[in-house]
Write an enzyme that holds these catalytic residues in place. Structure first.
Site, short mmCIF file in Angstrom:
data_model
loop_
_atom_site.label_atom_id
_atom_site.label_comp_id
_atom_site.label_asym_id
_atom_site.label_seq_id
_atom_site.Cartn_x
_atom_site.Cartn_y
_atom_site.Cartn_z
CG HIS A 71 42.27 42.10 44.29
ND1 HIS A 71 42.35 41.33 43.15
CD2 HIS A 71 41.33 41.49 45.07
CE1 HIS A 71 41.49 40.32 43.23
NE2 HIS A 71 40.86 40.39 44.39
CG HIS A 123 40.83 38.11 48.63
ND1 HIS A 123 40.68 36.91 47.99
CD2 HIS A 123 40.33 39.06 47.80
CE1 HIS A 123 40.11 37.12 46.80
NE2 HIS A 123 39.90 38.41 46.65
CD GLU A 135 38.91 43.06 48.47
OE1 GLU A 135 39.25 43.18 47.28
OE2 GLU A 135 38.03 42.24 48.85
CG ASP A 147 38.25 38.63 42.86
OD1 ASP A 147 37.92 39.82 42.99
OD2 ASP A 147 38.85 37.98 43.74
ZN LIG Z 1 39.17 39.49 45.11
#
Ligand SMILES: [Zn+2]
Length: 133
Positions: A82, A84, A27, A95
């Site tokens: 961020h 995935h 990530e 999250d």
């Molecule tokens: Zn996430």
């Protein structure tokens, strides 16, 4: 009342995608910085999560120095992003649970090729508007 919006300049948008792809299968995480309500820069941060393929944690010192740098340069941190790597551009339970900032969280879903922004933990979507330079 219209939905909240997050303005991102094209160059920063492209930088987010480059970072998300280069971090794969990990990530990616970073700060979205700009002024006058529009993101101009994507500043990558090191992901120090113990399992970086399934989670993210911005390295605390790098995060602090990004916040200081923004202030020094007359910019604001407008959002965080961020990725995935295997998933969708939707917030995970983690999250939501770990959301700390009262800012939009942009999530890049590499498998669907989409990025969407959210207020967390509420899960209210923030409309992303990509602006030309
Ligand atoms: Zn996430």
């Amino acid at each position: 009342m219209g939905r909240a919006r997050l303005c991102i300049k094209r160059e920063a948008w492209d930088a987010i995608w480059r970072h998300a792809k280069s971090a794969y299968p990990r990530e990616a995480v970073g700060a979205l910085v700009g002024k006058d309500g529009c993101v101009e820069f994507a500043w990558p941060l090191p992901n120090v999560h113990p399992r970086p393929n399934v989670g993210y944690r911005a390295e605390p010192k790098a995060l602090l120095s990004a916040l200081k740098r923004a202030e020094r340069e007359g910019l604001s941190v407008l959002a965080f992003y961020h990725s995935h790597p295997q998933g969708l551009a939707l917030p995970s339970e983690t999250d939501r649970r770990e959301a700390y900032w009262d800012l939009p969280y942009l999530i890049v879903g590499l498998q669907e090729g989409k990025a969407r922004a959210w207020r967390l933990p509420s899960g209210e979507e923030v409309v992303v508007v990509v602006e030309p330079e």
